[in-house]
Design an enzyme around this catalytic site. Structure first.
Site, short mmCIF file in Angstrom:
data_model
loop_
_atom_site.label_atom_id
_atom_site.label_comp_id
_atom_site.label_asym_id
_atom_site.label_seq_id
_atom_site.Cartn_x
_atom_site.Cartn_y
_atom_site.Cartn_z
N HIS A 173 57.48 -99.24 101.72
CA HIS A 173 58.56 -99.82 102.52
C HIS A 173 58.86 -99.01 103.78
O HIS A 173 59.73 -99.41 104.56
CB HIS A 173 59.83 -99.95 101.68
N ASP A 199 55.87 -102.39 88.95
CA ASP A 199 57.14 -103.07 88.75
C ASP A 199 56.98 -104.59 88.67
O ASP A 199 57.97 -105.30 88.46
CB ASP A 199 58.14 -102.70 89.85
N ASP A 251 52.31 -104.52 94.40
CA ASP A 251 53.66 -104.18 93.97
C ASP A 251 54.50 -105.45 93.82
O ASP A 251 54.21 -106.48 94.44
CB ASP A 251 54.29 -103.25 95.01
N HIS A 278 57.38 -105.86 95.07
CA HIS A 278 58.01 -106.10 96.37
C HIS A 278 56.97 -106.08 97.49
O HIS A 278 56.02 -105.29 97.44
CB HIS A 278 59.07 -105.04 96.65
#
Length: 342
Positions: free
Chosen positions: A158, A282, A193, A195
Site C-alpha cells: 500500500h 488475508d 493479497d 486488498h
C-alpha cells in the site's frame, strides 16, 4: 527454498488504528512474524538474515523527500507539545504537489494516506530491514535460485513512492521488482493479497517494464476504495501494463483460481524474465478482515498454479493477520509452489 528475515522487523509495534471511525487495536502485530517463521520452516525453508543493503535499492522506488520524512518524523513529532505517542495524521491534502509543508503535522498528512500506519521510534529500522529482506531474496534469485521468500514485516504494497498507508511504509514488492530489473529486462508483479496493491500499482503505473497484476476483493465497498478497479490500465507508456481483477466479497478457492487464468494470460503475453509474488494470506476465509474465503488447501493450489509459470520468483510477504491458520496457510502456499517449481 531460502527465506530472509531480520529480528529488527519485530520492533515496529503499532498500537491502534481507526476503523469506521472507531479506535481499535492495530492488527499488524509483531506476533505475525512468529507464525510466519513457523510456517516457512514447516515448508522446509531455511531462514537467513539479510545484509544491510543501504538506501540505494529503496530510493530506486521511493522519493528522497519521503525517505527523509520516514527517518526523522518521529523525533520531530515528539517535540510537539501534547503530541500522540505515535505519528498519526489528522489532516490530509485534497491535492498534492506544488508547495510542501514545513511542519511535522502537515508533512504527516502529506505522506500518510490513512490512520493505519502509525510511526513509532522503531518503525524506520523495522521498515528498512523488511525491505532489505526483499532485496536479499531478489539477489538470491538473480544468482540462480529458482525462488526465494522474503518474510517482510511490516508489509509494503500500500506504500506509494512518497506515501505510507494500510500498515505499509516501504513498498517491499516494488523494491524487489526494481532490484530484479538490474538483470531482468521485464518483471511482472502478481499481487494475491486480499486488498488491492494500490501503492505498487501507483509506482509502476506509467512504466512499461514492470507489469502489475492484482487479484483482490472488489474495492467498491472495501479498502483501499479508490484504487483497484478493473478500468485502471496504466497511463502514458504504462497504458496496458496494469491489470486489476476484483473479486466479489467472500469469493472462495474456485473463483480465486479462476481469476488466476486471465492473470496468467497477461503475464505470459508480457513475457517477463522474473516474477514477484506479493503474497497476502488475508484472503483466507478465517482472516480477521473477512473479505474473501480462500481455504488452506486453496493456498496450496494457488502456489502450484503460480509455479507452473516456471519463472524465477521472489515471494514477498504482504498481509495475513493473526488467526490460528496463518502459519499453515504460508506452509500450504510454499509447499504447493515448491512441489511444482522444479
Amino acid at each position: 527454498m531460502k527465506a530472509f528475515y531480520a529480528d529488527e522487523q519485530k520492533r515496529h509495534d503499532p498500537k491502534m488504528f481507526l476503523s469506521s471511525g472507531a479506535q481499535k487495536p492495530n492488527p499488524e502485530q509483531p506476533e505475525r512474524v512468529e507464525r510466519l517463521k513457523a510456517g516457512a520452516r514447516a515448508a522446509g525453508c531455511t531462514i537467513e538474515r539479510p545484509r544491510d543493503h543501504g538506501l540505494g535499492p529503496i530510493s530506486a522506488v521511493h522519493t528522497p523527500e519521503y525517505l527523509d520524512f520516514l527517518e526523522h518524523i518521529f523525533v520531530r513529532w515528539q517535540r510537539i507539545e501534547g503530541a500522540s505517542e505515535e505519528v498519526i495524521p489528522n489532516i490530509h491534502p485534497i491535492a498534492r504537489g506544488g508547495s510542501y509543508p514545513a511542519s511535522a503535522v502537515g508533512q504527516a498528512g502529506y505522506h500518510m494516506a490513512d490512520t493505519a500506519c502509525p510511526i513509532s521510534g522503531e518503525t524506520w529500522e523495522s521498515a528498512l530491514w523488511s525491505a532489505w529482506s526483499a532485496v536479499e531474496a531478489a539477489e538470491t534469485v538473480m544468482s540462480g535460485a529458482p525462488a526465494a521468500y522474503a518474510l517482510c514485516r511490516p508489509p509494503g504494497h500500500h506504500a506509494f513512492a512518497d506515501v505510507a498507508g494500510g500498515f505499509c511504509f516501504i513498498n517491499n514488492s516494488a523494491v524487489a521488482a526494481q532490484a530484479l530489473r538490474r538483470q531482468a529486462a521485464r518483471v511482472a508483479i502478481l499481487d494475491v493479497d486480499l486488498h488491492h496493491g494500490n501503492g505498487t500499482q501507483g509506482i509502476f503505473y506509467a512504466r512499461p517494464d514492470v507489469l502489475t497484476v492484482s487479484l483482490h476483493a472488489d474495492p467498491v465497498r472495501f479498502y483501499p476504495f479508490f484504487w483497484g478497479h478493473a478500468d485502471e490500465r496504466g497511463v502514458g507508456p504504462g497504458l496496458g501494463y496494469n491489470l486489476n481483477l476484483p473479486l466479489p466479497r467472500k469469493s472462495g478457492d474456485e473463483a480465486f483460481l479462476g481469476a488466476l487464468e486471465p492473470a496468467f494470460r497477461r503475464i505470459c503475453a508480457f513475457a517477463p524474465d522474473a516474477l514477484v509474488v506479493a503474497l497476502g494470506l488475508d484472503a483466507f476465509e478465517g482472516d480477521p478482515f473477512g473479505g474473501l474465503s480462500v481455504t488452506t488447501p486453496g493456498f496450496s493450489r494457488i502456489g502450484e498454479a503460480i509455479a507452473e509459470l516456471k519463472l524465477p520468483t521472489v515471494i514477498v510477504q504482504e498481509g495475513g493477520y493473526l488467526c490460528d491458520a496463518l502459519g499453515d496457510n504460508l506452509t500450504a502456499f510454499l509447499t504447493g509452489f515448491g512441489g511444482k517449481a522444479d
